[in-house]
Design an enzyme around this catalytic site. Structure first.
Site, mmCIF file in Angstrom:
data_model
loop_
_atom_site.group_PDB
_atom_site.id
_atom_site.type_symbol
_atom_site.label_atom_id
_atom_site.label_comp_id
_atom_site.label_asym_id
_atom_site.label_seq_id
_atom_site.Cartn_x
_atom_site.Cartn_y
_atom_site.Cartn_z
ATOM 1 N N SER A 1 17.024 -29.559 108.993
ATOM 2 C CA SER A 1 15.889 -29.844 108.117
ATOM 3 C C SER A 1 14.712 -28.915 108.359
ATOM 4 O O SER A 1 14.519 -28.395 109.466
ATOM 5 C CB SER A 1 15.432 -31.292 108.329
ATOM 6 O OG SER A 1 15.134 -31.534 109.687
ATOM 7 N N GLN B 1 11.306 -28.757 109.420
ATOM 8 C CA GLN B 1 10.732 -29.748 110.322
ATOM 9 C C GLN B 1 9.649 -29.141 111.194
ATOM 10 O O GLN B 1 9.473 -27.927 111.257
ATOM 11 C CB GLN B 1 11.827 -30.319 111.218
ATOM 12 C CG GLN B 1 12.512 -29.261 112.088
ATOM 13 C CD GLN B 1 13.657 -29.833 112.910
ATOM 14 O OE1 GLN B 1 13.487 -30.103 114.100
ATOM 15 N NE2 GLN B 1 14.816 -30.010 112.278
ATOM 16 N N HIS C 1 7.455 -30.422 115.134
ATOM 17 C CA HIS C 1 7.345 -31.415 116.199
ATOM 18 C C HIS C 1 5.868 -31.655 116.506
ATOM 19 O O HIS C 1 5.094 -30.699 116.630
ATOM 20 C CB HIS C 1 8.068 -30.926 117.452
ATOM 21 C CG HIS C 1 9.496 -30.526 117.188
ATOM 22 N ND1 HIS C 1 10.421 -31.394 116.670
ATOM 23 C CD2 HIS C 1 10.142 -29.341 117.352
ATOM 24 C CE1 HIS C 1 11.572 -30.774 116.533
ATOM 25 N NE2 HIS C 1 11.434 -29.530 116.938
ATOM 26 N N LYS D 1 7.080 -31.919 121.759
ATOM 27 C CA LYS D 1 8.417 -31.332 121.854
ATOM 28 C C LYS D 1 8.389 -29.821 121.608
ATOM 29 O O LYS D 1 9.060 -29.316 120.702
ATOM 30 C CB LYS D 1 9.345 -32.019 120.854
ATOM 31 C CG LYS D 1 10.823 -31.689 121.038
ATOM 32 C CD LYS D 1 11.627 -32.308 119.885
ATOM 33 C CE LYS D 1 13.082 -31.893 119.968
ATOM 34 N NZ LYS D 1 13.868 -32.347 118.806
ATOM 35 N N GLU E 1 9.777 -26.199 122.106
ATOM 36 C CA GLU E 1 11.181 -25.900 122.375
ATOM 37 C C GLU E 1 11.453 -24.404 122.309
ATOM 38 O O GLU E 1 10.649 -23.625 121.794
ATOM 39 C CB GLU E 1 12.085 -26.652 121.390
ATOM 40 C CG GLU E 1 11.905 -26.242 119.943
ATOM 41 C CD GLU E 1 12.706 -27.118 118.989
ATOM 42 O OE1 GLU E 1 12.943 -28.303 119.305
ATOM 43 O OE2 GLU E 1 13.072 -26.639 117.906
ATOM 44 N N HIS F 1 9.879 -25.053 111.043
ATOM 45 C CA HIS F 1 11.073 -24.266 111.340
ATOM 46 C C HIS F 1 12.315 -24.999 110.865
ATOM 47 O O HIS F 1 12.278 -26.201 110.568
ATOM 48 C CB HIS F 1 11.181 -23.984 112.847
ATOM 49 C CG HIS F 1 11.323 -25.212 113.689
ATOM 50 N ND1 HIS F 1 10.239 -25.989 114.041
ATOM 51 C CD2 HIS F 1 12.413 -25.810 114.245
ATOM 52 C CE1 HIS F 1 10.643 -27.005 114.785
ATOM 53 N NE2 HIS F 1 11.968 -26.927 114.915
ATOM 54 N N ARG G 1 10.258 -34.491 109.362
ATOM 55 C CA ARG G 1 11.073 -33.744 108.393
ATOM 56 C C ARG G 1 10.457 -33.787 106.998
ATOM 57 O O ARG G 1 9.824 -34.758 106.626
ATOM 58 C CB ARG G 1 12.487 -34.322 108.331
ATOM 59 C CG ARG G 1 13.240 -34.304 109.647
ATOM 60 C CD ARG G 1 14.625 -34.942 109.505
ATOM 61 N NE ARG G 1 15.354 -34.917 110.772
ATOM 62 C CZ ARG G 1 15.265 -35.859 111.690
ATOM 63 N NH1 ARG G 1 14.491 -36.904 111.486
ATOM 64 N NH2 ARG G 1 15.947 -35.762 112.820
ATOM 65 N N LYS H 1 18.060 -37.233 105.632
ATOM 66 C CA LYS H 1 17.349 -38.216 106.453
ATOM 67 C C LYS H 1 15.968 -38.516 105.865
ATOM 68 O O LYS H 1 15.502 -37.854 104.940
ATOM 69 C CB LYS H 1 17.214 -37.692 107.883
ATOM 70 C CG LYS H 1 18.534 -37.530 108.607
ATOM 71 C CD LYS H 1 18.333 -37.064 110.038
ATOM 72 C CE LYS H 1 19.638 -36.925 110.787
ATOM 73 N NZ LYS H 1 19.454 -36.460 112.183
#
Length: 460
Positions: free
Chosen positions: A147, A149, A151, A174, A176, A314, A333, A339
């Site tokens: 997706s 999305q 964080h 989050k 990453e 991203h 998302r 979802k």
């Protein structure tokens, strides 16, 4: 997939037999010392590669768990989780626990074990993050786009978790990093305003969705304009795009698809245009298809890494990677997904920073070890490619580590303990453990640990 007879138990692989009493699995148990083998979890998200498609996640999970996945070859294997997060915990394999048991059967979770042996984290990690691992280590096998999305940062994560705990599972941020194993594709961050002006001139379907007034505001931005004004204009245009109704979006994408197919007969489509047509096949009529024009299209070679801070848009697109992040599973998302979406939250939380993201190539820690240092305290990743007959040392550090054996076999020594390791093995190393590694064949090993800059900063 391997048949049941081909699955190798942890303590007997390819004719390599050793006594667990000599490996450190039992030695120093009361103090939490020695390397600890982990049995890890898998996530079967829809976008993952199926076992028949050569999913690295499926292969590693099968080897790590001792499971026979032959009956699940058509199931997508998306993420292999190594860590303490409740959505996919790892378990400590104590001596005497047979590998054929299901995950967690007769085992203690790594989080529970750390709670009983907090000294394995080291004082500095305990002081900063409490009695838990600050990082979550993963392998991803991506068959189709994830997706669109972002964080949340820590402040927003706490708010979202309090308001919607079923959707936002924890209150942590989050950040990453994705380290490519194969060629790896992603969308990441906003393109520059100058590039976006070109998109608005070349893609009339976007103008239809954002409106001519919003589009003109972007086109009238100048280089000398204040950064906040630029971000405000970009925020307004992107929010307008992502908020378009399903009916209008589907119509615009249909027009875009028809136009690109016609133009492909007389010119070579750009990489981004080809990507958009590919995304349309995966997610027909989804606003994420057209929003890809706003984002950078990034292609990583094996051994290159991409890091993502809080509130940055991203989407991973294809390939296999090592991923490391703060211990969280918070995702907001807004496209390319079946979802639940939270478009309003995503559009309001983004930084709207523009420009191509930094690509990390790592730096040599030794002849065989490359280190990747993102600008986050929680984690770093080492990539070790050890040729036949070679050996190397991971120096002792004041924090914990998790090691993953990706390819080959060899030996890992921590103090007086020695482990024979094979591909699929995952091991936890306590703080202040010097780890020496040797191999008679080629060995590919990855390590996740707390960012070494965190310890350097604390010294001062």
């Amino acid at each position: 997939m391997k048949t049941g007879s081909q699955i190798r138990p942890h303590y007997m692989r390819e004719g390599l037999v050793f006594d667990s009493m000599e490996t450190g699995l039992e030695k120093n148990h009361q103090g939490g010392g020695g390397l600890k083998r982990l049995r890890c979890s898998v996530q079967n998200y829809d976008w993952g590669k199926k076992g028949t498609e050569g999913s690295e996640v499926a292969r590693l999970y099968e080897l790590n768990s001792g499971s026979d996945l032959e009956l699940e070859e058509k199931k997508p294997f998306a993420e292999f989780w190594m860590g303490t997060h409740g959505s996919g915990p790892s378990f400590v394999v104590e001596s005497g626990v047979e590998n054929g048991d299901s995950i967690g059967s007769g085992s203690m979770s790594l989080k529970e074990w750390i709670l009983k042996n907090p000294n394995v984290l080291g004082d500095r990690v305990l002081d900063k993050w409490g009695c838990d691992l600050p990082f979550l280590f993963k392998v991803l096998s991506v068959a189709k786009a994830l997706s669109i999305q972002a964080h949340p940062d820590k402040e927003l994560a706490k708010v979202l978790h309090k308001l919607q705990p079923n959707r936002y599972k924890d209150d942590n941020h989050k950040p990453e990093m994705a380290l490519a194993i194969t060629e790896f594709e992603a969308l990441c961050g906003f393109i520059s305003i100058e590039e976006l002006k070109g998109v608005l001139r070349d893609v009339p379907e976007i103008v239809e969705l954002v409106g001519s007034a919003e589009a003109n505001q972007v086109l009238q931005i100048h280089e000398q304009d204040h950064e906040e004004k630029v971000k405000s204009v970009l925020r307004s245009a992107f929010t307008q795009l992502m908020s378009a109704s399903q009916e209008i979006t589907a119509e615009a994408i249909s027009k875009l698809k028809t136009r690109l197919y016609m133009e492909s007969k007389i010119r070579q489509l750009t990489g981004k245009e080809q990507l958009v047509l590919q995304l349309e096949k995966q997610y027909p009529g989804d606003i994420g298809v057209i929003s890809a024009f706003f984002l950078n299209y990034v292609k990583l070679n094996s051994g290159e890494a991409l890091y993502l801070g809080a509130n940055e848009p991203h989407a991973y697109l294809y390939g296999e990677c090592i991923e490391c992040m703060a211990t969280s599973d918070n995702v907001v998302r807004a496209g390319l997904t079946p979802k639940l979406r939270d478009t309003q939250t995503l559009c309001s939380m983004l930084t709207y920073k523009q420009g191509f993201p930094e690509i990390l190539k790592g730096f040599p820690l030794s002849p065989y070890i490359t280190r990747y240092l993102p600008p986050f305290d929680e984690f770093e990743v080492d990539r070790c490619i050890l040729p036949r007959g070679a050996s190397t040392v991971f120096p002792a550090i004041p924090g914990p580590s998790i090691f993953l054996v990706m390819v080959g076999d060899g030996a890992m020594c921590a103090g007086s303990s020695k482990d024979v390791v094979m591909e699929g093995d995952v091991l936890f190393a306590p703080a202040n453990s010097e780890i020496s590694v040797s191999t008679a064949s080629e060995l590919h090993l990855y390590r996740a640990g707390v960012n070494s800059r965190f310890f350097q900063t604390l010294r001062w």
